[in-house]
Design a protein around this motif. Structure first.
Motif, PDB file in Angstrom:
ATOM      1  N   ALA A  64       0.834  -1.200   0.000  1.00 46.17           N
ATOM      2  CA  ALA A  64       0.000   0.000   0.000  1.00 46.17           C
ATOM      3  C   ALA A  64       0.869   1.250   0.000  1.00 46.17           C
ATOM      4  O   ALA A  64       0.590   2.226  -0.709  1.00 46.17           O
ATOM      5  N   TYR A  65       1.939   1.210   0.797  1.00 41.11           N
ATOM      6  CA  TYR A  65       2.857   2.347   0.842  1.00 41.11           C
ATOM      7  C   TYR A  65       3.502   2.569  -0.527  1.00 41.11           C
ATOM      8  O   TYR A  65       3.540   3.692  -1.043  1.00 41.11           O
ATOM      9  N   ALA A  66       4.009   1.487  -1.139  1.00 42.14           N
ATOM     10  CA  ALA A  66       4.700   1.597  -2.425  1.00 42.14           C
ATOM     11  C   ALA A  66       3.764   2.071  -3.528  1.00 42.14           C
ATOM     12  O   ALA A  66       4.172   2.810  -4.430  1.00 42.14           O
ATOM     13  N   ALA A  67       2.520   1.647  -3.476  1.00 41.25           N
ATOM     14  CA  ALA A  67       1.554   2.061  -4.484  1.00 41.25           C
ATOM     15  C   ALA A  67       1.309   3.563  -4.428  1.00 41.25           C
ATOM     16  O   ALA A  67       1.062   4.207  -5.452  1.00 41.25           O
ATOM     17  N   GLN A  68       1.411   4.144  -3.231  1.00 47.18           N
ATOM     18  CA  GLN A  68       1.161   5.574  -3.055  1.00 47.18           C
ATOM     19  C   GLN A  68       2.410   6.412  -3.296  1.00 47.18           C
ATOM     20  O   GLN A  68       2.331   7.499  -3.859  1.00 47.18           O
ATOM     21  N   ARG A  69       3.575   5.884  -2.894  1.00 45.14           N
ATOM     22  CA  ARG A  69       4.781   6.723  -2.882  1.00 45.14           C
ATOM     23  C   ARG A  69       5.922   6.223  -3.766  1.00 45.14           C
ATOM     24  O   ARG A  69       6.980   6.836  -3.826  1.00 45.14           O
ATOM     25  N   GLY A  70       5.728   5.094  -4.428  1.00 46.99           N
ATOM     26  CA  GLY A  70       6.714   4.685  -5.418  1.00 46.99           C
ATOM     27  C   GLY A  70       7.854   3.824  -4.944  1.00 46.99           C
ATOM     28  O   GLY A  70       8.820   3.619  -5.675  1.00 46.99           O
ATOM     29  N   GLY A  71       7.789   3.296  -3.735  1.00 43.90           N
ATOM     30  CA  GLY A  71       8.811   2.349  -3.301  1.00 43.90           C
ATOM     31  C   GLY A  71       9.952   2.968  -2.534  1.00 43.90           C
ATOM     32  O   GLY A  71       9.870   4.090  -2.035  1.00 43.90           O
ATOM     33  N   MET A  72      11.047   2.229  -2.470  1.00 41.14           N
ATOM     34  CA  MET A  72      12.164   2.591  -1.603  1.00 41.14           C
ATOM     35  C   MET A  72      13.457   2.042  -2.190  1.00 41.14           C
ATOM     36  O   MET A  72      13.482   0.969  -2.789  1.00 41.14           O
ATOM     37  N   HIS A  73      14.555   2.786  -1.993  1.00 37.18           N
ATOM     38  CA  HIS A  73      15.858   2.379  -2.518  1.00 37.18           C
ATOM     39  C   HIS A  73      16.904   2.506  -1.401  1.00 37.18           C
ATOM     40  O   HIS A  73      17.058   3.579  -0.815  1.00 37.18           O
ATOM     41  N   ILE A  74      17.596   1.410  -1.110  1.00 40.03           N
ATOM     42  CA  ILE A  74      18.588   1.375  -0.039  1.00 40.03           C
ATOM     43  C   ILE A  74      19.974   1.107  -0.632  1.00 40.03           C
ATOM     44  O   ILE A  74      20.249  -0.007  -1.089  1.00 40.03           O
ATOM     45  N   PRO A  75      20.866   2.096  -0.650  1.00 40.85           N
ATOM     46  CA  PRO A  75      22.227   1.847  -1.132  1.00 40.85           C
ATOM     47  C   PRO A  75      23.025   1.010  -0.137  1.00 40.85           C
ATOM     48  O   PRO A  75      22.876   1.146   1.083  1.00 40.85           O
ATOM     49  N   ALA A  76      23.878   0.143  -0.672  1.00 37.99           N
ATOM     50  CA  ALA A  76      24.817  -0.639   0.124  1.00 37.99           C
ATOM     51  C   ALA A  76      26.214  -0.227  -0.297  1.00 37.99           C
ATOM     52  O   ALA A  76      26.505  -0.121  -1.504  1.00 37.99           O
ATOM     53  N   ALA A  77      27.100   0.017   0.658  1.00 33.57           N
ATOM     54  CA  ALA A  77      28.413   0.568   0.336  1.00 33.57           C
ATOM     55  C   ALA A  77      29.503  -0.061   1.193  1.00 33.57           C
ATOM     56  O   ALA A  77      29.239  -0.756   2.182  1.00 33.57           O
ATOM     57  N   LYS A  78      30.726   0.210   0.828  1.00 35.10           N
ATOM     58  CA  LYS A  78      31.877  -0.113   1.651  1.00 35.10           C
ATOM     59  C   LYS A  78      32.740   1.147   1.787  1.00 35.10           C
ATOM     60  O   LYS A  78      32.626   2.075   0.982  1.00 35.10           O
ATOM     61  N   PHE A  79      33.567   1.156   2.833  1.00 40.20           N
ATOM     62  CA  PHE A  79      34.499   2.257   3.070  1.00 40.20           C
ATOM     63  C   PHE A  79      35.907   1.678   3.131  1.00 40.20           C
ATOM     64  O   PHE A  79      36.121   0.612   3.702  1.00 40.20           O
ATOM     65  N   THR A  80      36.846   2.389   2.569  1.00 40.36           N
ATOM     66  CA  THR A  80      38.230   1.948   2.581  1.00 40.36           C
ATOM     67  C   THR A  80      38.717   1.725   4.006  1.00 40.36           C
ATOM     68  O   THR A  80      38.563   2.587   4.869  1.00 40.36           O
ATOM     69  N   GLY A  81      39.259   0.557   4.268  1.00 39.50           N
ATOM     70  CA  GLY A  81      39.830   0.267   5.583  1.00 39.50           C
ATOM     71  C   GLY A  81      38.849  -0.216   6.618  1.00 39.50           C
ATOM     72  O   GLY A  81      39.242  -0.533   7.743  1.00 39.50           O
ATOM     73  N   LEU A  82      37.558  -0.301   6.275  1.00 42.10           N
ATOM     74  CA  LEU A  82      36.548  -0.720   7.236  1.00 42.10           C
ATOM     75  C   LEU A  82      35.903  -2.032   6.786  1.00 42.10           C
ATOM     76  O   LEU A  82      35.779  -2.284   5.595  1.00 42.10           O
TER      77      LEU A  82
END
Length: 214
Positions: free
Chosen positions: A196-214
């Motif tokens: 219901a949320y996605a139908a109203q607002r278009g969904g969600m995007h979650i970036p996944a990342a890494k950091f040098t040395g971590l």
């Protein structure tokens, strides 16, 4: 140099002399505290309640806050919930770049990027997209991953409501790290489903990342 751009293999611009870049300004670890908190939001992966994350996601302002789960840990960022431990990195585009190899300046002569300062920026490995039909309402949506990535907490959507008479409502995306996969699930009590949320607002995007040395 100025008037400079670099694109990756997907044609996305990753260096632009006219745009500021986010850089790490703080890093720390957090362990869950105050199990149950006030809201008693159930953790679907361990049978208990989420504790307090104690990370300022809702008051981040211009900061981007990234968190990496340790094996067996879970979090519900929009509700400030955590079970286990996370590593946290805070980034801001206002942090000054450090001069080093391949300095990139804007037209005003301000240093915008360098190979040295790039080590403090998140390196995006993948973007998880959730839309109408993504099976996360009350069930796990599992994504194998070689190592636990840093996830952008600012993009975890959800909310908590309280009528002041003991009736609590909440909804939002939670995630668990098994040691070899991320398990996403939309939690909902007295509020809307993800579809219901996605139908109203278009969904969600979650970036996944890494950091040098971590």
């Amino acid at each position: 140099m100025s008037g400079f751009q670099v694109s990756n293999t997907s044609a996305a611009i990753v260096v632009d002399s006219n745009l500021p870049f986010t850089r790490k300004v703080a890093q720390y670890s957090r362990s869950a505290g105050n199990a149950g908190m006030y809201y008693n939001i159930a953790n679907p992966w361990n049978g208990g309640f989420f504790g307090d994350m104690n990370v300022p996601v809702g008051t981040a302002g211009e900061k981007l806050i990234w968190a990496r789960l340790t094996a067996g840990s879970s979090m519900f960022p929009s509700g400030g919930g955590l079970t286990g431990t996370i590593d946290v990195v805070e980034c801001t585009k206002n942090a000054a770049a450090e001069s080093g190899y391949l300095d990139v300046f804007n037209e005003a002569g301000s240093l915008m990027w360098s190979a040295k300062s790039a080590g403090k920026s998140p390196q995006i490995a993948q973007i998880f997209s959730f839309g109408t039909g993504t099976p996360i309402d009350g069930q796990d949506y599992s994504v194998p991953f070689a190592t636990s990535p840093f996830l952008l907490l600012n993009n975890f959507i959800g909310e908590i409501s309280d009528d002041g008479e003991g009736s609590i409502g909440y909804s939002g995306l939670a995630v668990n790290w098994t040691g070899s996969a991320l398990r996403f699930r939309w939690l909902n009590s007295n509020q809307t489903s993800f579809n219901a949320y996605a139908a109203q607002r278009g969904g969600m995007h979650i970036p996944a990342a890494k950091f040098t040395g971590l």
